[in-house]
Design an enzyme around this catalytic site. Structure first.
Site, PDB file in Angstrom:
ATOM      1  N   LYS A 113       4.748  89.147 -28.490  1.00  0.00           N
ATOM      2  CA  LYS A 113       4.262  88.985 -29.868  1.00  0.00           C
ATOM      3  C   LYS A 113       4.082  90.329 -30.555  1.00  0.00           C
ATOM      4  O   LYS A 113       4.275  90.457 -31.760  1.00  0.00           O
ATOM      5  CB  LYS A 113       2.986  88.160 -29.878  1.00  0.00           C
ATOM      6  CG  LYS A 113       3.327  86.708 -29.565  1.00  0.00           C
ATOM      7  CD  LYS A 113       2.189  85.766 -29.722  1.00  0.00           C
ATOM      8  CE  LYS A 113       2.683  84.363 -29.460  1.00  0.00           C
ATOM      9  NZ  LYS A 113       1.818  83.604 -28.562  1.00  0.00           N
ATOM     10  N   LYS A 192      18.582  74.542 -26.875  1.00  0.00           N
ATOM     11  CA  LYS A 192      17.381  73.801 -26.483  1.00  0.00           C
ATOM     12  C   LYS A 192      16.636  73.339 -27.747  1.00  0.00           C
ATOM     13  O   LYS A 192      16.483  74.129 -28.686  1.00  0.00           O
ATOM     14  CB  LYS A 192      16.489  74.743 -25.663  1.00  0.00           C
ATOM     15  CG  LYS A 192      15.099  74.207 -25.383  1.00  0.00           C
ATOM     16  CD  LYS A 192      14.239  75.301 -24.747  1.00  0.00           C
ATOM     17  CE  LYS A 192      12.880  74.801 -24.364  1.00  0.00           C
ATOM     18  NZ  LYS A 192      11.850  74.815 -25.347  1.00  0.00           N
ATOM     19  N   LYS A 195      10.945  73.844 -31.964  1.00  0.00           N
ATOM     20  CA  LYS A 195      10.597  74.053 -33.372  1.00  0.00           C
ATOM     21  C   LYS A 195      10.935  75.473 -33.808  1.00  0.00           C
ATOM     22  O   LYS A 195      11.182  75.708 -34.987  1.00  0.00           O
ATOM     23  CB  LYS A 195       9.164  73.647 -33.696  1.00  0.00           C
ATOM     24  CG  LYS A 195       8.116  74.222 -32.815  1.00  0.00           C
ATOM     25  CD  LYS A 195       6.771  73.612 -33.155  1.00  0.00           C
ATOM     26  CE  LYS A 195       5.701  73.983 -32.167  1.00  0.00           C
ATOM     27  NZ  LYS A 195       6.001  73.803 -30.751  1.00  0.00           N
TER      28      LYS A 195
HETATM   29  P1  ADP Z   1       8.750  74.161 -28.886  1.00  0.00           P
HETATM   30  O1  ADP Z   1       9.835  74.821 -28.091  1.00  0.00           O
HETATM   31  O2  ADP Z   1       9.288  73.160 -29.838  1.00  0.00           O
HETATM   32  O3  ADP Z   1       7.843  75.183 -29.560  1.00  0.00           O
HETATM   33  P2  ADP Z   1       6.559  73.888 -27.065  1.00  0.00           P
HETATM   34  O4  ADP Z   1       6.851  75.240 -26.514  1.00  0.00           O
HETATM   35  O5  ADP Z   1       5.344  73.704 -27.914  1.00  0.00           O
HETATM   36  O6  ADP Z   1       7.851  73.374 -27.870  1.00  0.00           O
HETATM   37  O7  ADP Z   1       6.531  72.869 -25.855  1.00  0.00           O
HETATM   38  C1  ADP Z   1       5.583  71.862 -25.660  1.00  0.00           C
HETATM   39  C2  ADP Z   1       5.985  71.083 -24.425  1.00  0.00           C
HETATM   40  O8  ADP Z   1       7.233  70.391 -24.635  1.00  0.00           O
HETATM   41  C3  ADP Z   1       6.214  71.973 -23.193  1.00  0.00           C
HETATM   42  O9  ADP Z   1       5.704  71.283 -22.054  1.00  0.00           O
HETATM   43  C4  ADP Z   1       7.716  72.101 -23.101  1.00  0.00           C
HETATM   44  O10 ADP Z   1       8.159  72.285 -21.771  1.00  0.00           O
HETATM   45  C5  ADP Z   1       8.209  70.758 -23.654  1.00  0.00           C
HETATM   46  N1  ADP Z   1       9.506  70.937 -24.341  1.00  0.00           N
HETATM   47  C6  ADP Z   1       9.727  71.647 -25.469  1.00  0.00           C
HETATM   48  N2  ADP Z   1      11.018  71.606 -25.834  1.00  0.00           N
HETATM   49  C7  ADP Z   1      11.659  70.842 -24.913  1.00  0.00           C
HETATM   50  C8  ADP Z   1      13.023  70.418 -24.729  1.00  0.00           C
HETATM   51  N3  ADP Z   1      13.971  70.767 -25.578  1.00  0.00           N
HETATM   52  N4  ADP Z   1      13.305  69.630 -23.673  1.00  0.00           N
HETATM   53  C9  ADP Z   1      12.329  69.261 -22.801  1.00  0.00           C
HETATM   54  N5  ADP Z   1      11.033  69.625 -22.916  1.00  0.00           N
HETATM   55  C10 ADP Z   1      10.682  70.405 -23.948  1.00  0.00           C
END
Ligand code: ADP
Ligand code: TRP
Length: 323
Positions: A113, A192, A195
Site C-alpha cells: 500500500k 481472476k 473488484k
Molecule cells: P476482490 O478480489 O473482489 O477484492 P476479496 O479480496 O475481497 O475480493 O475476497 C473476498 C473473498 O472472496 C476471499 O476469500 C477470496 O478468496 C474470495 N474470492 C475473491 N475473488 C475470487 C474469485 N475470482 N474466485 C474465487 N474466490 C474469490
C-alpha cells in the site's frame, strides 16, 4: 468444539467469485455442528480506504444481505458488524504495545500500500493489529483466510505469544486455515474476477442489468458457423461453475459442433444464473428493502459477540494491572 472465526471486508457488494469462492464454503463450514462459528463484517477495517460513510453503510448492508440470502443462519452463527462491538478497539491498543514496529513496517500488505496509495494513513499501518484483536478477542482456534492473509495470521500469533510471555497465559493462539485448492472464478475479461479489476458479475443486479454484464463477456471473434474451443472461452468457463453436468456437456458439444454463437452461450449463462440464484436474488432484494430487518439480525450477533468480548477484556485488564 472448535471456534472458527473470519472477517469479511465491506468494500463492495459480493460478486460471483466471492460467493462461490468464499461465502458458500464458509456457510457450509459454519453450519457444521462440530463448529462454533463467528463471522463478522470488517467495517472498521474499511475506514482505512473508504472515506464515504454512505458507501460504507451500503456495502455493509449489501454484504450482510448476501450472506443471509445464501443461507447464513444468525441463530447458529454469530454474525455481527465489527463496529458494533467496540471492545475490539480497546484490545487493539493493548495489542499495539506488544506488536514490534519492524514487524508492522515489514508487512507485505503495508509495503504494497505504501507503494500504491497516495494516502497512507496510520490505520493502514495498524491494520494487522486490529485484525489480531478481531481474532484474539473471541478466543478463535481456526481462521479460514485466503493466502494473502496468511502473514496477518502469523503476526496475530506473534502478538498473542508476546503478550502471553509478558503477562502470563491470556490468549488462545489461533491457526490459519488456508484452502490450497480454492477455485478461481474468472471475470468477464478472463482475469481472476475481482473488484479491483472491474470485471465482476454481480448476480444481485436487476435482470436487465445482469443480462447486460453477461453480454459484455469478452470472447474471440470466431464466426457462428465455426466450431469453437470451450476450454479457452470465458463464457463456457463461467457456465461450468453454475450449470448442471448435463447442461455443461450439452454446451461443450454445441461449441465443438459449430453453428452455435457466443451470443447463444451468453444467453444460456444468463438464464442459468437467474434460475439458479432466483431464491437468493429475491431474498437479497427483500433484505436491501428492509434494512431494519438486517439491523435486527446483526444485533442478535453483536449481543452474543459482546458477551465473549467482555469476558476476554476482563482477563486482559487484570493482567495489565488496570483492575
Ligand atoms: P476482490 O478480489 O473482489 O477484492 P476479496 O479480496 O475481497 O475480493 O475476497 C473476498 C473473498 O472472496 C476471499 O476469500 C477470496 O478468496 C474470495 N474470492 C475473491 N475473488 C475470487 C474469485 N475470482 N474466485 C474465487 N474466490 C474469490
Ligand atoms: N483482513 C481481512 C481481508 O482483507 C479481513 C479481516 C479483518 C479478517 N479481520 C479479520 C479476516 C479477522 C479474518 C480474521 O480479507
Amino acid at each position: 468444539m472448535a471456534r472458527i472465526l473470519t472477517g469479511i471486508q465491506s468494500t463492495g457488494i459480493p460478486h460471483l467469485g466471492n460467493i462461490l469462492g468464499a461465502i458458500k464454503p464458509a456457510i457450509e463450514m459454519a453450519n457444521n455442528p462440530n463448529n462454533d462459528a463467528f463471522l463478522f463484517i470488517a467495517d472498521l477495517h474499511s475506514l482505512t480506504t473508504i472515506f464515504d460513510p454512505n458507501i460504507r453503510k451500503e456495502h455493509t448492508y449489501g454484504v450482510a444481505a448476501a450472506w443471509l440470502a445464501f443461507g447464513l443462519d444468525p441463530e447458529k452463527t454469530v454474525f455481527y458488524r465489527q463496529s458494533d462491538v467496540t471492545e475490539v478497539c480497546e484490545l487493539t491498543w493493548d495489542l499495539c504495545c506488544s506488536a514490534p514496529y519492524p514487524m508492522l513496517a515489514n508487512a507485505t500488505s503495508f509495503k504494497d500500500k505504501l507503494d500504491r496509495l497516495s494516502d497512507v494513513n496510520g490505520g493502514i499501518f495498524i491494520y494487522p493489529v486490529l485484525m489480531a484483536a478481531d481474532i484474539i478477542l473471541y478466543d478463535a482456534n481456526f481462521v479460514p483466510v485466503g493466502k494473502d492473509q496468511q502473514q496477518h495470521l502469523e503476526m496475530t500469533r506473534d502478538i498473542a505469544s508476546t503478550f502471553n510471555n509478558r503477562y502470563g497465559e491470556t490468549f488462545v493462539i489461533p491457526e490459519a486455515k488456508v484452502d490450497e485448492q480454492v477455485m478461481i472464478i474468472p471475470g468477464i475479461d478472463g482475469q481472476k474476477m475481482s473488484k479491483s479489476y472491474n470485471n465482476t458479475v454481480n448476480i444481485f443486479l436487476p435482470d436487465k442489468e445482469l443480462r447486460k454484464v453477461i453480454m459484455k463477456i469478452i470472447t474471440d471473434a470466431t464466426p457462428v458457423e465455426q466450431p469453437k474451443n470451450p476450454d479457452t472461452c470465458n463464457v463456457f468457463k463461467l457456465y461450468s461453475y453454475v450449470a448442471t453436468t448435463d447442461k455443461i456437456e450439452e454446451m461443450r458439444q454445441n461449441y465443438l459442433r459449430g453453428g452455435y454463437g457466443y451470443g447463444q452461450a451468453k444467453e444460456a449463462l444468463y438464464q442459468t444464473l437467474v434460475e439458479k440464484f432466483s431464491k437468493e436474488r429475491e431474498l437479497y432484494a427483500n433484505y436491501m428493502n428492509n434494512k431494519e430487518e438486517l439491523d435486527k439480525k446483526l444485533k442478535i450477533g453483536a449481543d452474543k459477540a459482546r458477551v465473549v468480548a467482555q469476558e476476554t477484556l476482563k482477563r486482559v485488564r487484570t493482567k495489565l494491572g488496570f483492575k
